[in-house]
Design a protein around this motif. Structure first.
Motif, PDB file in Angstrom:
ATOM      1  N   UNK A  83       0.922  -1.267  -0.071  1.00 16.02           N
ATOM      2  CA  UNK A  83       0.084  -0.148  -0.099  1.00 16.02           C
ATOM      3  C   UNK A  83       0.776   1.241   0.130  1.00 16.02           C
ATOM      4  N   UNK A  84       1.800   1.421   0.658  1.00 15.54           N
ATOM      5  CA  UNK A  84       2.660   2.446   0.786  1.00 15.54           C
ATOM      6  C   UNK A  84       3.335   2.579  -0.667  1.00 15.54           C
ATOM      7  N   UNK A  85       3.865   1.652  -1.064  1.00 13.87           N
ATOM      8  CA  UNK A  85       4.588   1.753  -2.577  1.00 13.87           C
ATOM      9  C   UNK A  85       3.377   2.284  -3.492  1.00 13.87           C
ATOM     10  N   UNK A  86       2.086   1.837  -3.484  1.00 14.84           N
ATOM     11  CA  UNK A  86       1.117   2.137  -4.322  1.00 14.84           C
ATOM     12  C   UNK A  86       0.817   3.629  -4.131  1.00 14.84           C
ATOM     13  N   UNK A  87       0.869   4.214  -2.760  1.00 14.28           N
ATOM     14  CA  UNK A  87       0.722   5.717  -2.736  1.00 14.28           C
ATOM     15  C   UNK A  87       1.736   6.740  -2.731  1.00 14.28           C
ATOM     16  N   UNK A  88       3.108   5.993  -2.827  1.00 14.70           N
ATOM     17  CA  UNK A  88       4.146   6.936  -2.870  1.00 14.70           C
ATOM     18  C   UNK A  88       4.999   6.723  -4.209  1.00 14.70           C
ATOM     19  N   UNK A  89       4.424   5.962  -5.140  1.00 13.96           N
ATOM     20  CA  UNK A  89       5.398   5.853  -6.117  1.00 13.96           C
ATOM     21  C   UNK A  89       4.470   5.984  -7.371  1.00 13.96           C
ATOM     22  N   UNK A  90       4.780   7.145  -8.454  1.00  8.74           N
ATOM     23  CA  UNK A  90       4.231   7.229  -9.622  1.00  8.74           C
ATOM     24  C   UNK A  90       4.346   6.081 -10.415  1.00  8.74           C
ATOM     25  N   UNK A 151      -5.056   0.085   6.063  1.00  8.31           N
ATOM     26  CA  UNK A 151      -5.023   1.076   4.783  1.00  8.31           C
ATOM     27  C   UNK A 151      -5.277   2.428   5.267  1.00  8.31           C
ATOM     28  N   UNK A 152      -6.092   2.639   6.228  1.00  7.09           N
ATOM     29  CA  UNK A 152      -6.702   3.895   6.697  1.00  7.09           C
ATOM     30  C   UNK A 152      -5.368   4.499   7.131  1.00  7.09           C
ATOM     31  N   UNK A 153      -4.502   3.789   8.064  1.00  9.99           N
ATOM     32  CA  UNK A 153      -3.180   4.472   8.589  1.00  9.99           C
ATOM     33  C   UNK A 153      -2.513   4.795   7.394  1.00  9.99           C
ATOM     34  N   UNK A 154      -2.147   4.257   6.454  1.00  8.70           N
ATOM     35  CA  UNK A 154      -1.396   4.485   5.253  1.00  8.70           C
ATOM     36  C   UNK A 154      -1.866   5.691   4.590  1.00  8.70           C
ATOM     37  N   UNK A 155      -3.091   5.561   4.210  1.00 14.09           N
ATOM     38  CA  UNK A 155      -3.887   6.839   3.603  1.00 14.09           C
ATOM     39  C   UNK A 155      -3.612   8.165   4.354  1.00 14.09           C
ATOM     40  N   UNK A 156      -4.059   8.040   5.487  1.00 16.62           N
ATOM     41  CA  UNK A 156      -3.665   9.343   6.345  1.00 16.62           C
ATOM     42  C   UNK A 156      -2.657   9.951   6.329  1.00 16.62           C
TER      43      UNK A 156
END
Length: 182
Positions: A83-90, A151-156
């Motif tokens: 999840x971290x990779x999905x939300x931080x890597x273009x 997932x909420x923790x990562x998104x926030x």
């Protein structure tokens, strides 16, 4: 529709979403970028929201491998790292944030987002089934709640607070969910 052509249409959809946002995503733009006629796109998808929904589910851009480390804790940590990779890597980060941000204002897209997350949870169910068989998770545990908390923790942290995540974040988040914080 030929699978290759469908993938070209989905790729064009996600590229335009990432660069122009949902408001700038048009069927005409997708048709031009993918080299197909817009009537072809409308034949398969009645709206840009339906097209985007299909693109999100049918492409691998936002896909994550379902881990099987032999441990619930390590499997969940691997999912959090994904999840971290999905939300931080273009470009995945740009697509995820644009699509889910737009879902707030567009009911048809919100339905697509619900389908996307249901699909992801269905893929992650194997992690919880294996954990139950190994005796690591009680039968009454709610996999959706566990994944929502993680997932909420990562998104926030990433999207709303704009904070970087250190290497220990996944382990700390999983520990907080599995062990509690007291």
């Amino acid at each position: 529709m030929a699978p290759r052509k469908g993938q070209q249409i989905f790729q064009a959809t996600l590229e335009l979403l990432a660069t122009r946002g949902y408001e700038g995503l048009t069927v005409e733009g997708v048709a031009e970028r993918s080299g197909v006629n817009k009537t072809t796109i409308y034949r398969w998808w009645p709206s840009k929201a339906a097209l985007l929904a299909a693109a999100l589910v049918e492409t691998d851009l936002l896909a994550m491998e379902t881990p099987d480390t032999g441990s619930l804790r390590k499997d969940l940590e691997a999912l959090v790292h994904g999840m971290i990779a999905l939300l931080t890597q273009p470009p995945a980060a740009d697509v995820a944030v644009a699509a889910l941000g737009a879902a707030v204002h567009h009911p048809e897209l919100a339905t697509a987002a619900q389908h996307f997350f249901a699909d992801r949870l269905a893929r992650e169910t194997a992690v919880f089934d294996r954990a139950r068989r190994r005796g690591e998770l009680r039968d009454t545990a709610d996999p959706m709640l566990i994944m929502d908390l993680l997932a909420g923790a990562v998104w926030l942290r990433v999207v709303f607070r704009g904070l970087p995540l250190d290497d220990d974040f996944a382990a700390a988040a999983v520990a907080a969910v599995l062990d509690g914080v007291a």
